[in-house]
Each structure stands twice: as C-alpha cells, then as structure tokens.
Scaffold this motif. Structure first.
Motif, short mmCIF file in Angstrom:
data_model
loop_
_atom_site.label_atom_id
_atom_site.label_comp_id
_atom_site.label_asym_id
_atom_site.label_seq_id
_atom_site.Cartn_x
_atom_site.Cartn_y
_atom_site.Cartn_z
N ARG A 4 0.84 -1.20 0.00
CA ARG A 4 0.00 0.00 0.00
C ARG A 4 0.88 1.26 0.00
O ARG A 4 0.60 2.23 -0.70
CB ARG A 4 -0.93 0.00 1.22
N ILE A 5 1.95 1.22 0.77
CA ILE A 5 2.88 2.35 0.81
C ILE A 5 3.54 2.54 -0.55
O ILE A 5 3.63 3.66 -1.07
CB ILE A 5 3.94 2.14 1.92
N LEU A 6 3.98 1.44 -1.16
CA LEU A 6 4.62 1.54 -2.48
C LEU A 6 3.62 1.98 -3.55
O LEU A 6 3.95 2.79 -4.42
CB LEU A 6 5.27 0.21 -2.85
N ASP A 7 2.38 1.47 -3.48
CA ASP A 7 1.35 1.91 -4.43
C ASP A 7 1.12 3.41 -4.32
O ASP A 7 1.01 4.11 -5.34
CB ASP A 7 0.02 1.18 -4.16
N THR A 8 1.03 3.90 -3.09
CA THR A 8 0.81 5.33 -2.87
C THR A 8 1.99 6.14 -3.38
O THR A 8 1.81 7.19 -4.03
CB THR A 8 0.59 5.60 -1.37
N THR A 9 3.19 5.67 -3.15
CA THR A 9 4.38 6.37 -3.62
C THR A 9 4.40 6.42 -5.14
O THR A 9 4.68 7.48 -5.73
CB THR A 9 5.66 5.69 -3.07
N GLU A 10 4.08 5.30 -5.78
CA GLU A 10 4.00 5.28 -7.25
C GLU A 10 2.99 6.30 -7.74
O GLU A 10 3.24 7.05 -8.69
CB GLU A 10 3.55 3.90 -7.74
N GLU A 11 1.82 6.29 -7.12
CA GLU A 11 0.76 7.21 -7.54
C GLU A 11 1.22 8.66 -7.41
O GLU A 11 1.01 9.47 -8.32
CB GLU A 11 -0.49 6.98 -6.68
N LEU A 12 1.87 8.98 -6.30
CA LEU A 12 2.39 10.34 -6.13
C LEU A 12 3.46 10.67 -7.17
O LEU A 12 3.49 11.78 -7.70
CB LEU A 12 2.95 10.52 -4.72
N LEU A 13 4.33 9.71 -7.47
CA LEU A 13 5.35 9.93 -8.49
C LEU A 13 4.71 10.20 -9.84
O LEU A 13 5.13 11.12 -10.56
CB LEU A 13 6.28 8.72 -8.58
N VAL A 14 3.70 9.41 -10.20
CA VAL A 14 3.04 9.58 -11.50
C VAL A 14 2.32 10.91 -11.57
O VAL A 14 2.41 11.63 -12.56
CB VAL A 14 2.06 8.41 -11.76
N ARG A 15 1.61 11.26 -10.52
CA ARG A 15 0.76 12.46 -10.55
C ARG A 15 1.50 13.76 -10.24
O ARG A 15 1.17 14.80 -10.79
CB ARG A 15 -0.40 12.30 -9.59
N GLU A 16 2.50 13.69 -9.32
CA GLU A 16 3.09 14.93 -8.84
C GLU A 16 4.61 15.01 -8.95
O GLU A 16 5.19 16.05 -8.67
CB GLU A 16 2.67 15.16 -7.38
N GLY A 17 5.26 13.91 -9.30
CA GLY A 17 6.71 13.93 -9.46
C GLY A 17 7.44 13.58 -8.18
O GLY A 17 6.86 13.44 -7.11
N VAL A 18 8.75 13.49 -8.31
CA VAL A 18 9.60 13.00 -7.22
C VAL A 18 9.59 13.95 -6.02
O VAL A 18 9.74 13.52 -4.88
CB VAL A 18 11.03 12.71 -7.73
N ASN A 19 9.37 15.24 -6.24
CA ASN A 19 9.36 16.19 -5.12
C ASN A 19 8.18 15.99 -4.18
O ASN A 19 8.20 16.48 -3.05
CB ASN A 19 9.40 17.63 -5.63
N ALA A 20 7.16 15.27 -4.64
CA ALA A 20 5.99 15.01 -3.79
C ALA A 20 6.26 13.88 -2.79
O ALA A 20 5.45 13.66 -1.89
CB ALA A 20 4.79 14.65 -4.66
N ILE A 21 7.37 13.20 -2.94
CA ILE A 21 7.67 12.07 -2.06
C ILE A 21 8.30 12.59 -0.78
O ILE A 21 9.50 12.79 -0.68
CB ILE A 21 8.58 11.03 -2.76
N ARG A 22 7.42 12.81 0.19
CA ARG A 22 7.83 13.16 1.56
C ARG A 22 7.21 12.10 2.47
O ARG A 22 6.06 11.70 2.27
CB ARG A 22 7.34 14.56 1.93
N LEU A 23 7.96 11.65 3.44
CA LEU A 23 7.50 10.54 4.27
C LEU A 23 6.15 10.83 4.92
O LEU A 23 5.26 9.97 4.93
CB LEU A 23 8.55 10.19 5.33
N ASP A 24 5.95 12.03 5.44
CA ASP A 24 4.68 12.34 6.07
C ASP A 24 3.53 12.36 5.07
O ASP A 24 2.43 11.88 5.34
CB ASP A 24 4.76 13.66 6.85
N ALA A 25 3.78 12.87 3.87
CA ALA A 25 2.75 12.92 2.84
C ALA A 25 2.38 11.52 2.36
O ALA A 25 1.20 11.20 2.19
CB ALA A 25 3.21 13.77 1.65
#
Length: 177
Positions: A4-25
């Motif tokens: 679930r964490i990896l799925d969410t990270t992928e989704e954020l990468l696809v939609r918002e890019g690498v800068n959206a990857i913050r642990l709290d987010a």
C-alpha cells in the motif's frame, strides 16, 4: 502495508513527481502512521528504491525467457512501455517511466542499481536475434518516448504516436514475422 505504501508512492510519483515524495505525505495518503511507514522504509531514499525495485521486478517478469524466438525480447520491451494507441498518462508504461525518472533523481546509488539492470537488458537486446543496432534503436526510442511523456516535453500524440509505435514495431520484427 508495504505494498500500500509503495502503491501510494507510485501514484504520487506519477501524478506529482519526485518532489511530492515526503514521508509524512506518503504516510497520510497511504493511511498509515509515519512510524508504520518508517518500519518498512527508514528513509525517503529507501522508499524510492522500493518503488524502483518493485517496478524493475515487474518489468523483468513481463520479459520473455532467453529461449524465446528471435525478436521476442525487443518486442516485449516495446510492448511493456509504449502502448499501440495514444492513451492518457498513468498507464503501466508511465509507471515504469516514473520509476526510472525517480531512479535518476535518487542519486548515484540508484543510478548504479539501474545501470546494472540496463547492462543485462542491453545484452539481451543485442543478442535477441535481430540486428543489434535495430534492437538498441528500439530501446533508445523507448527511453526517449518515456522521458518526453513524463516530462511533458512535446510527446508524440494521436496519429503521430501510432505511426512512431508502428515504425518501432517494424524494427523489432524478423524477416519471418
């Protein structure tokens, strides 16, 4: 929870890019505590690496075995990345592209990891029973396609997308196909 964490990270990468990857987010969007996320991924780097490795594993699972007919590896490379028709962003090819883009922005360790996979893949392409230059040209065109798409640098669309994809498909064929 890890998936679930990896799925969410992928989704954020696809939609918002690498800068959206913050642990709290990521934790909030995945519906897990930050402690739960940290249990699986102690750092942002580990989280990005987890996404990249999972997508590399999925990509490798899609690729045919070495005993496949000539051209099968090159065609699978193309099929896994560029759809036959122009489709909206967020498909599997885009997920692979985003993982590669994340790896590029993940520092020298991630690039080293990715380079190792690319060396193996390039060897398979060069020994796929096609002209090695044609197979490599398909790989380089695929890499350019995903980079243009992920960065929105004038990716080919509509009929042009279809025609380019058909041309690459022809390069990935043997005389017997």
């Amino acid at each position: 929870m890890r998936d679930r964490i990896l799925d969410t990270t992928e989704e954020l990468l696809v939609r918002e890019g690498v800068n959206a990857i913050r642990l709290d987010a990521v934790a909030a969007k995945a519906g897990v505590s930050k402690g739960g996320l940290l249990h699986h991924f102690g750092t942002r780097q580990a989280l990005i690496e987890g996404v990249v490795l999972r997508l590399v594993d999925a990509f490798e699972a899609y690729l045919p075995p070495r005993s496949s007919p000539p051209g099968a590896f090159t065609r699978a490379w193309l099929d896994a990345t560029i759809p036959a028709t122009d489709v909206p962003a967020d498909g599997q090819g885009d997920r692979v592209a985003v993982a590669l883009l994340a790896a590029l922005s993940g520092g020298p360790e991630m690039l080293t990891l990715l380079r190792g996979h690319y060396l193996v893949w390039q060897d398979r392409l060069a020994n796929d029973g096609l002209d090695p230059a044609a197979a490599t040209l398909v790989r380089l065109a695929v890499d350019g396609w995903w980079l243009a798409r992920v960065t929105d640098l004038a990716p080919p669309a509509g009929d042009l997308h279809v025609r380019i994809r058909a041309s690459l498909d022809q390069l990935a064929r043997t005389e017997n196909d």
